[in-house]
Design an enzyme around this catalytic site. Structure first.
Site, PDB file in Angstrom:
ATOM      1  N   CYS A   1      -1.670   9.334   2.795  1.00  0.00           N
ATOM      2  CA  CYS A   1      -1.237   8.798   1.503  1.00  0.00           C
ATOM      3  C   CYS A   1      -2.272   8.991   0.405  1.00  0.00           C
ATOM      4  CB  CYS A   1      -0.868   7.317   1.630  1.00  0.00           C
ATOM      5  SG  CYS A   1      -2.206   6.255   2.209  1.00  0.00           S
TER       6      CYS A   1
ATOM      7  N   GLU B   1       0.866  -1.175   0.000  1.00  0.00           N
ATOM      8  CA  GLU B   1       0.000   0.000   0.000  1.00  0.00           C
ATOM      9  C   GLU B   1       0.901   1.223   0.000  1.00  0.00           C
ATOM     10  OE1 GLU B   1      -2.881  -0.379  -0.699  1.00  0.00           O
ATOM     11  OE2 GLU B   1      -3.378  -2.411  -0.080  1.00  0.00           O
TER      12      GLU B   1
END
Length: 475
Positions: free
Chosen positions: A253, A219
């Site tokens: 993010c 991720e």
């Protein structure tokens, strides 16, 4: 980090202990998995205040609300949702049987635990980014070793102290970072490795895991774009985008990394963004606004702004009436106008409260720019026109999408989370997370009558006719 001798003994011993724990119960039943998930709930809920304070110490100043909302509340909600659904997820799936296995064969897909999973946790949401994958891992019946970030040492020490009260080390263990322990951890022969972090570090993690043929879920991040369409309220767009850019001081993010605004509307957006910040941050130093995580990150962000200014950008301080406490790494949100691709801000993920804005004339101009760059972790389109929203969805590719808002697709437990290409691989959250940490094992149960017996050697005319008939039926 190839040699076993380079790996800390505590890593090796813990992995061996977790393997033994798994071997003793290779298929935890539903009641055991629910008990493990409820123990995670208690670990978080019982120690809520201590966890919040530990994260605050690691940041220097972490908004209490942001930790409570994004780390505690969302984590507990995800755990409770999984507890309700895991029984259904565990059930074998029926699959159809091909003609050659008829009439009495049965096909099933059985989810089974894979073993010991390693998790590498980032510093930006350290509770959530540890417990979200743990939710999926425990629902699937596995054990886990978790390495925290070097910027989360207060939290790591707290979790190391708390966890033995809720789990044996063979089920769950936390570790601090520092001194090259990251590469050592990812060199362990896990049954699956889950990493959240930057694309650059993700490449090193994947290379380390490849030496053991360890499957990975990565991720990562990247530069997630947003676009405001001409039909959408600039005031509403500014409020929702600036909420995202100021939440956790932009250190997310999936945050909006750069924004497209229709030509002629940039000044209007800037005006509304300043109004939002003035209303919601009347005192940027009062604890509602989170600090940049460390001095190195603070200096990087300041240098990026100086680089942009030197190359011709206009910087707009959105709280110019206040003086942020630089000693505590409190950084004002800044809009960057006229950004160019040679600026540092447009070369790498910003991960801070800075928003470059580009103007555009056509939707094709927007998608051409986005598609010429590495695939982002998220994409955001603001429009009330369903056809235009669909056009942006089907003419770009990213990890996830929110229409008419930012970030919030991540909090929907029924939606899988994951990137693509430079922004990552694999999914977690909800059912897809359960699948990621399970072996979906195909099983054929043969019946007493075996259709293929009609086609055994020696092959002759009769068998050839049967084979040709099968081919004609499928042609």
């Amino acid at each position: 980090m190839n040699a076993q001798a380079d790996i800390p003994a505590e890593f090796i011993q813990c992995l061996e202990g977790q393997r033994a724990h798994f071997e003793a119960n290779r298929y935890p039943d539903h009641s055991q998995r629910v008990a493990d998930l409820k123990a995670l709930v208690r670990l978080v809920a019982d120690n809520r205040e201590a966890l919040i304070e530990a994260v605050n110490k690691d940041y220097g100043c972490r908004s209490r609300f942001e930790t409570t909302f994004a780390e505690i509340a969302v984590t507990l909600d995800g755990l409770q949702d999984t507890i309700k659904r895991v029984k259904k997820w565990m059930k074998p799936q029926k699959r159809h049987v091909d003609p050659m296995q008829l009439p009495l064969a049965r096909a099933r897909l059985i989810p089974q635990p894979i073993g010991v999973v390693g998790i590498v946790v980032p510093w930006n949401f350290p509770i959530a980014m540890a417990f979200h994958p743990l939710t999926c891992i425990f629902a699937a019946g596995n054990s886990a070793m978790v390495k925290m970030s070097e910027n989360s040492n207060h939290l790591a020490r707290l979790l190391r102290e708390l966890t033995p009260r809720y789990f044996p080390e063979g089920k769950l263990a936390f570790f601090e970072d520092g001194g090259g322990r990251g590469p050592a951890f990812t060199a362990l022969q896990f049954d699956h490795l889950f990493f959240t972090g930057s694309p650059a570090t993700g490449k090193a993690v994947m290379a380390n895991a490849a030496r053991n043929l360890t499957p990975v879920t990565l991720e990562l991040g990247g530069k997630s774009p947003a676009v405001v369409a001409p039909d959408f309220s600039m005031k509403t767009a500014a409020q929702r985008i600036m909420w995202a850019k100021t939440f956790n001081a932009g250190q997310i993010c999936t945050n909006v990394d750069y924004l497209f605004v229709p030509e002629g509307e940039v000044n209007n957006f800037v005006k509304e963004a300043k109004a939002y910040c003035a209303k919601h941050y009347p005192n940027i130093n009062n604890g509602d606004y989170t600090a940049v995580i460390d001095q190195r990150s603070y200096d990087r962000l300041q240098a990026a702004l100086e680089d942009a200014k030197a190359k011709g950008a206009t910087l707009v301080n959105l709280i110019d009436s206040q003086t942020p406490d630089a000693g505590k790494r409190i950084m004002a949100p800044v809009i960057v106008l006229n950004p160019t691709d040679d600026m540092d801000l447009m070369q790498r993920e910003i991960f801070g409260p800075i928003l470059p804005i580009k103007s555009y004339r056509s939707r094709e101009e927007v998608t051409q720019y986005i598609n010429s760059r590495p695939r982002p972790l998220a994409f955001y389109a603001y429009t009330h026109e369903r056809s235009l929203a669909d056009w942006y969805i089907y003419n770009t590719l990213s990890g996830g999408v929110t229409i008419n808002d930012s970030l919030l697709h991540v909090s929907v437990h029924s939606l899988p989370f994951g990137g693509i290409g430079n922004s990552g691989m694999g999914h977690y959250h909800g059912y897809e997370g359960f699948q990621t940490f399970s072996k979906l094992r195909p099983v054929l149960y043969q019946g007493p009558i075996r259709a293929i017996n009609m086609m055994l050697p020696p092959y002759g005319v009769k068998v050839e006719k049967m084979l040709n008939m099968m081919i004609r039926m499928k042609s």
